[in-house]
Design a protein around this motif. Structure first.
Motif, PDB file in Angstrom:
ATOM      1  N   VAL A   8      19.144  16.586  23.046  1.00  0.00           N
ATOM      2  CA  VAL A   8      19.176  15.133  23.220  1.00  0.00           C
ATOM      3  C   VAL A   8      20.410  14.764  24.042  1.00  0.00           C
ATOM      4  O   VAL A   8      21.521  15.222  23.753  1.00  0.00           O
ATOM      5  CB  VAL A   8      19.223  14.391  21.861  1.00  0.00           C
ATOM      6  N   ALA A   9      20.228  13.923  25.066  1.00  0.00           N
ATOM      7  CA  ALA A   9      21.346  13.471  25.896  1.00  0.00           C
ATOM      8  C   ALA A   9      22.055  12.295  25.251  1.00  0.00           C
ATOM      9  O   ALA A   9      21.422  11.394  24.707  1.00  0.00           O
ATOM     10  CB  ALA A   9      20.850  13.069  27.277  1.00  0.00           C
ATOM     11  N   ALA A  10      23.392  12.308  25.327  1.00  0.00           N
ATOM     12  CA  ALA A  10      24.214  11.184  24.863  1.00  0.00           C
ATOM     13  C   ALA A  10      25.228  10.867  25.947  1.00  0.00           C
ATOM     14  O   ALA A  10      26.071  11.710  26.283  1.00  0.00           O
ATOM     15  CB  ALA A  10      24.915  11.526  23.547  1.00  0.00           C
ATOM     16  N   ALA A  11      25.156   9.649  26.514  1.00  0.00           N
ATOM     17  CA  ALA A  11      26.003   9.297  27.656  1.00  0.00           C
ATOM     18  C   ALA A  11      27.422   8.926  27.242  1.00  0.00           C
ATOM     19  O   ALA A  11      28.355   9.076  28.019  1.00  0.00           O
ATOM     20  CB  ALA A  11      25.380   8.149  28.444  1.00  0.00           C
ATOM     21  N   ASN A  12      27.587   8.368  26.035  1.00  0.00           N
ATOM     22  CA  ASN A  12      28.904   8.088  25.472  1.00  0.00           C
ATOM     23  C   ASN A  12      29.732   7.134  26.344  1.00  0.00           C
ATOM     24  O   ASN A  12      30.694   7.517  26.995  1.00  0.00           O
ATOM     25  CB  ASN A  12      29.672   9.390  25.221  1.00  0.00           C
ATOM     26  N   GLY A  13      29.294   5.869  26.336  1.00  0.00           N
ATOM     27  CA  GLY A  13      29.953   4.862  27.150  1.00  0.00           C
ATOM     28  C   GLY A  13      30.504   3.713  26.344  1.00  0.00           C
ATOM     29  O   GLY A  13      30.150   3.512  25.177  1.00  0.00           O
ATOM     30  N   THR A  14      31.380   2.962  26.970  1.00  0.00           N
ATOM     31  CA  THR A  14      31.948   1.744  26.398  1.00  0.00           C
ATOM     32  C   THR A  14      31.615   0.589  27.335  1.00  0.00           C
ATOM     33  O   THR A  14      31.905   0.653  28.542  1.00  0.00           O
ATOM     34  CB  THR A  14      33.477   1.844  26.254  1.00  0.00           C
ATOM     35  N   VAL A  15      30.993  -0.455  26.790  1.00  0.00           N
ATOM     36  CA  VAL A  15      30.603  -1.606  27.595  1.00  0.00           C
ATOM     37  C   VAL A  15      31.805  -2.517  27.792  1.00  0.00           C
ATOM     38  O   VAL A  15      32.458  -2.928  26.827  1.00  0.00           O
ATOM     39  CB  VAL A  15      29.462  -2.389  26.928  1.00  0.00           C
ATOM     40  N   ASN A  16      32.109  -2.847  29.039  1.00  0.00           N
ATOM     41  CA  ASN A  16      33.239  -3.705  29.359  1.00  0.00           C
ATOM     42  C   ASN A  16      32.825  -5.178  29.351  1.00  0.00           C
ATOM     43  O   ASN A  16      31.638  -5.506  29.286  1.00  0.00           O
ATOM     44  CB  ASN A  16      33.813  -3.328  30.723  1.00  0.00           C
ATOM     45  N   ALA A  17      33.794  -6.052  29.432  1.00  0.00           N
ATOM     46  CA  ALA A  17      33.525  -7.495  29.380  1.00  0.00           C
ATOM     47  C   ALA A  17      32.646  -7.956  30.532  1.00  0.00           C
ATOM     48  O   ALA A  17      31.895  -8.923  30.397  1.00  0.00           O
ATOM     49  CB  ALA A  17      34.845  -8.277  29.379  1.00  0.00           C
TER      50      ALA A  17
END
Length: 409
Positions: free
Chosen positions: A201-210
């Motif tokens: 399973v792929a996990a991109a691991n991101g943080t959404v910015n404002a």
């Protein structure tokens, strides 16, 4: 907005903001439908391929060429826009399963009591529209966005990825589901692939910015050992760090190589994407193929020819389509005029075709797999064109609450 989130799988949160502006989509690919063509040779490098500017046709399609070769590859297509009336949800994924199609209906289309669910389509050619049924409701989780559906080759087990984990499903006579959360620090679930006694399973691991852009951390492939009956052993999960940002699309090349598309950001940051080839047995990256300054598709699937030689990759923000030779690393670049977000990319080896769906334009462009030339672009009659797949030589293309059949003439 929730239906947009679900439709596009949210493996990149930027897809939400861009979809609202009419820029984004989500696909599902079917690779290797029939026998492979073999011997496909790439001829140019990224940025040096021909640009296609097809002329308009009276039937609403656009013209192109199959390269002038008498290859038996179809050169014209019809559209049956009322092929199927889907349940009252936007589809976020389609899969073929023996004599039926499986789909994911995404909640949030404005209907009271709307719930996400799995549905089935029975493709009896004498019936229009295809009878459909919603046979498994999923729990109502407003912050959970559904992405990619994949089924184990044998048995009734399937997986539906989400932003925070995945549903392990039984799609047999007694449908059921359980949710498995990702290990801490992992999010933005993308594609999933069963390979032997393992689930990847792929996990991109991101943080959404404002500003709705995304800062990506270390992308990973999560490896879950399977029991004899195909149950994921979440307590024994292992991780493989990829070499690029935002891993999204997964596909098997043969039985022993996992191909991972690192899409990179679809907007902002550095435009870069790549492929990782991972040995299924050793769980080690054996090769990386850079794709240059390309904003690659965000879909959970990846279209690969049946011979394992060529991957076809669309764009998340642009008109480019790449044909990547997985043996030599050579790349042919093509451009589909008027397209911007490719929500679905497929190959149909038996007909020598690749198809690329554009979300905004509501169009499908067909390519000759052998020559990489654009054959023709056809209009579907609706926008927001989402997942599609080939079935018995026809392309089944989903859209809001309905599906079309695109067939060779």
């Amino acid at each position: 907005m929730n239906f947009i989130n679900g439709l596009f799988g949210i493996n990149n949160a930027l897809a939400v903001s861009q979809a609202a502006r009419g820029l984004q989509g989500q696909d599902i690919s079917r690779r290797g439908f029939l026998a492979g063509l073999g011997g496909l040779v790439a001829a140019t490098v990224v940025g040096c391929g021909e640009n296609a500017n097809p002329a308009a046709r009276p039937d609403g399609g656009t013209g192109g060429t199959d390269g002038g070769l008498d290859t038996g590859v179809p050169t014209d297509f019809g559209v049956e826009s009322g092929f199927a009336a889907l349940p009252s949800h936007y589809p976020s994924s389609l899969r073929d399963d023996a004599e039926r199609l499986l789909g994911v209906g995404t909640a949030g289309g404005g209907m009271a009591g709307d719930r996400s669910h799995l549905f089935s389509l029975d493709p009896a050619s004498s019936l229009r529209p295809i009878p459909s049924s919603a046979f498994l409701e999923l729990p109502e989780e407003p912050s959970r966005f559904l992405n990619h559906l994949t089924k184990r080759p044998s048995g009734a087990k399937a997986v539906l990825t989400a932003n925070d984990g995945f549903y392990e499903l039984s799609v047999g006579t007694a449908p059921s589901q359980r949710f498995i959360a990702f290990p801490s620090g992992n999010n933005f679930g993308g594609g999933a692939v069963y390979a032997g006694d393992k689930l990847f399973v792929a996990a991109a691991n991101g943080t959404v910015n404002a500003d709705f852009t995304v800062t990506f951390g270390t992308g990973r492939i999560l490896v879950y050992p399977l029991s004899a009956s195909g149950v994921a052993q979440e307590g024994s999960v292992r991780t493989i760090d990829v070499t690029g940002k935002n891993p999204t699309g997964l596909a098997l090349r043969g039985a022993s190589t996992l191909v991972v598309l690192n899409s990179g950001p679809s907007q902002g940051g550095t435009a870069e994407s790549s492929l990782n080839l991972i040995d299924v047995n050793s769980e080690a990256i054996v090769r990386t193929i850079p794709l240059g300054a390309f904003r690659a598709q965000l879909s959970g699937g990846l279209a690969i020819t049946a011979d394992g030689r060529t991957a076809v990759i669309g764009s998340s923000n642009g008109a480019g389509v790449l044909f990547v030779d997985l043996e030599s690393g050579a790349i042919v670049s093509r451009s589909v005029a008027g397209s911007q977000f490719h929500s679905s990319v497929n190959v149909e080896d038996g007909l020598g075709l690749a198809s690329v769906t554009d979300f905004n334009a509501g169009s499908v462009t067909f390519f000759n797999l052998a020559t990489r030339a654009i054959i023709r672009s056809v209009m579907l009659g609706f926008g927001e064109a989402g997942p599609s797949l080939f079935l018995d030589g026809d392309l089944i293309q989903s859209g809001p609450y309905a599906a079309a059949r695109v067939y060779p003439l």
